[in-house]
Enzyme design. Structure first.
Site, mmCIF file in Angstrom:
data_model
loop_
_atom_site.group_PDB
_atom_site.id
_atom_site.type_symbol
_atom_site.label_atom_id
_atom_site.label_comp_id
_atom_site.label_asym_id
_atom_site.label_seq_id
_atom_site.Cartn_x
_atom_site.Cartn_y
_atom_site.Cartn_z
ATOM 1 N N GLU A 92 3.648 4.610 -1.706
ATOM 2 C CA GLU A 92 4.416 3.894 -0.687
ATOM 3 C C GLU A 92 3.970 2.452 -0.546
ATOM 4 O O GLU A 92 2.800 2.139 -0.745
ATOM 5 C CB GLU A 92 4.215 4.565 0.679
ATOM 6 C CG GLU A 92 4.857 5.909 0.777
ATOM 7 C CD GLU A 92 4.547 6.607 2.087
ATOM 8 O OE1 GLU A 92 4.423 5.919 3.120
ATOM 9 O OE2 GLU A 92 4.429 7.840 2.062
ATOM 10 N N CYS A 119 -5.164 10.888 9.136
ATOM 11 C CA CYS A 119 -4.418 10.113 8.136
ATOM 12 C C CYS A 119 -3.528 10.992 7.268
ATOM 13 O O CYS A 119 -3.954 12.052 6.802
ATOM 14 C CB CYS A 119 -5.420 9.346 7.262
ATOM 15 S SG CYS A 119 -4.629 8.285 6.055
ATOM 16 N N GLU A 160 -8.190 4.613 -0.851
ATOM 17 C CA GLU A 160 -9.380 3.892 -0.381
ATOM 18 C C GLU A 160 -9.674 2.807 -1.428
ATOM 19 O O GLU A 160 -10.137 3.108 -2.538
ATOM 20 C CB GLU A 160 -10.555 4.872 -0.233
ATOM 21 C CG GLU A 160 -11.927 4.242 -0.095
ATOM 22 C CD GLU A 160 -12.023 3.156 0.980
ATOM 23 O OE1 GLU A 160 -11.596 3.389 2.115
ATOM 24 O OE2 GLU A 160 -12.526 2.062 0.663
ATOM 25 N N SER A 191 -8.983 -3.195 3.264
ATOM 26 C CA SER A 191 -9.458 -2.319 4.338
ATOM 27 C C SER A 191 -10.236 -1.156 3.728
ATOM 28 O O SER A 191 -9.782 -0.532 2.771
ATOM 29 C CB SER A 191 -8.251 -1.799 5.115
ATOM 30 O OG SER A 191 -8.653 -0.929 6.143
ATOM 31 N N SER A 214 -12.526 0.334 8.831
ATOM 32 C CA SER A 214 -11.969 1.336 9.732
ATOM 33 C C SER A 214 -13.113 2.011 10.454
ATOM 34 O O SER A 214 -13.856 2.781 9.854
ATOM 35 C CB SER A 214 -11.167 2.360 8.921
ATOM 36 O OG SER A 214 -10.164 1.678 8.206
ATOM 37 N N LEU A 215 -13.263 1.689 11.727
ATOM 38 C CA LEU A 215 -14.410 2.200 12.476
ATOM 39 C C LEU A 215 -14.032 3.448 13.271
ATOM 40 O O LEU A 215 -14.603 4.511 13.093
ATOM 41 C CB LEU A 215 -14.944 1.082 13.386
ATOM 42 C CG LEU A 215 -16.291 1.299 14.042
ATOM 43 C CD1 LEU A 215 -17.387 1.588 13.032
ATOM 44 C CD2 LEU A 215 -16.682 0.064 14.873
ATOM 45 N N ASN A 290 -0.763 6.413 15.047
ATOM 46 C CA ASN A 290 0.564 6.806 14.569
ATOM 47 C C ASN A 290 0.574 8.317 14.473
ATOM 48 O O ASN A 290 -0.316 8.898 13.839
ATOM 49 C CB ASN A 290 0.794 6.247 13.150
ATOM 50 C CG ASN A 290 1.426 4.882 13.189
ATOM 51 O OD1 ASN A 290 2.456 4.681 13.815
ATOM 52 N ND2 ASN A 290 0.802 3.943 12.500
ATOM 53 N N CYS A 333 1.257 5.223 6.944
ATOM 54 C CA CYS A 333 1.441 5.306 5.505
ATOM 55 C C CYS A 333 1.080 6.696 4.987
ATOM 56 O O CYS A 333 0.162 7.325 5.480
ATOM 57 C CB CYS A 333 0.548 4.277 4.839
ATOM 58 S SG CYS A 333 1.440 3.368 3.630
#
Ligand code: SAH
Length: 342
Positions: A92, A119, A160, A191, A214-215, A290, A333
């Site tokens: 995507e 995720c 990742e 990221s 990303s914490l 999300n 995503c």
């Protein structure tokens, strides 16, 4: 096509070596490299090349162009694409409109093995890495399909990036090259979920490329539950690496923090975050989670988001709340790919 090479996957120096080894002048590599970014359909369209080079290129290379499987346009103008790759895998990309221009969010892997609990991209695990050529084609395909000029790139789609470090860095350099897209490093953001050794490696490269981490929690027990990578590289080691990055590059780091109802959005979470990163060269990007079906998690209530924000503000932590773009087209995503059965 199988024994031919993807032209977009060659760096300028790789092309130079390959062309010179096959009897062509070195300067031809700059021309061919430039054409790879001009989105021509066939080698015959590369107008300034001699016929023997065009013949050589068509015998040894192919021009990879993704098929659009799905295109969804949101009310807010965000456009999401599901592309099919050469091997029928799918990825995507999302095009977002901001005041300063168009930004694209690209995928770096087919699937992901980080297994973050909120995720959508991790469903089905990691299938394979994307090549830098495929990442370049993501940018070109979105540009081709929409007619828009892209000025910003974020590596925040499926995958990742630091688990595919070499190809990602090759991609970033291609995007940045004056012969490539010529997009400034400061307009590119990588990221990571926190692959500590790669943060050090990235810091040592001293690019001007932005880094987002990303914490999602400043408390080890909570973060380990949300992000299994935290069991390998805990918060202390992550923050140490982030500080190293800031000192080496003098660049501000951004911390992504998805607010999840009842999980990481309490007053104590905001206070823990504030004391963890106070005095760092950084800012926090708060993202209302999300919704992803089947994860059992939901976004924080507006009142909790406000409270969280106010605590950060009181503690003088710079932050923004990310606009929720593309909500009506499955903002997070990875969702489109799952729906279309990976
Ligand atoms: N693997 C990288 C990049 C891809 S994810 C990383 O972890 O940073 C891009 C960002 O979206 C990350 O901050 C990730 O934690 C966040 N994200 C993933 N799923 C999300 C969701 N459902 N809601 C909000 N943010 C999400």
């Amino acid at each position: 096509m199988k024994n031919k090479k993807d032209l977009k996957n060659f760096s300028l120096s790789e092309l130079e070596v390959f062309l010179v080894a096959n009897g062509f002048s070195k300067y031809r590599a700059v021309q061919v490299y430039g054409w790879a970014f001009k989105d021509v359909e066939k080698f015959e369209d590369m107008k300034n090349l001699p016929p023997n080079l065009i013949k050589f290129l068509s015998e040894n290379f192919y021009i990879n162009r993704f098929k659009v499987l799905k295109k969804q346009t949101s009310k807010d103008g965000t456009i999401k694409f599901l592309f099919s790759l050469d091997d029928e895998n799918t990825i995507e990309c999302v095009l977002m409109k901001y005041a300063y221009g168009y930004s694209i969010c690209i995928s770096t892997q087919v699937g992901c093995r980080m297994n973050c609990k909120f995720c959508a991209s991790t469903t089905g695990g990691l299938v394979r890495n994307l090549t830098s050529g495929e990442m370049i084609e993501e940018v070109m395909a979105v540009s081709r399909e929409t007619g828009k000029t892209i000025s910003n790139i974020v590596l925040m789609g499926i995958g990742e990036p630091f688990d595919n470090y070499k190809e990602v860095m090759k991609f970033v350099h291609g995007i940045n090259s004056p012969y490539g897209f010529n997009i400034g490093m400061r307009h590119i953001t990588i990221s990571t979920s926190g692959l500590v050794p790669k943060i050090y490696e990235f810091a040592d490269e001293k690019t001007q490329c932005n880094l987002a981490v990303s914490l999602h929690s400043a408390i080890d027990s909570v973060r380990s539950q949300l992000m299994p990578i935290n069991k390998k590289y805990n918060i202390e080691s992550l923050i140490k690496a982030c500080k190293y990055y800031c000192s080496k590059t003098n660049r501000r780091i951004s911390f992504e923090y998805a607010l999840i109802n009842g999980v990481n959005d309490k007053v104590s979470d905001a206070e823990a975050l504030s004391s963890l990163i106070k005095n760092m060269l950084c800012y926090v990007n708060l993202i209302p989670l999300n919704y992803v079906a089947g994860k059992g998690l939901s976004k924080s209530k507006d009142s909790s988001i406000d409270l969280f924000k106010n605590i950060l503000r009181k503690n003088k932590i710079p932050m923004t709340v990310r606009r929720e773009l593309g909500q009506d087209i499955d903002g997070a995503c990875g969702q489109l790919r799952i729906k279309e059965k990976l």
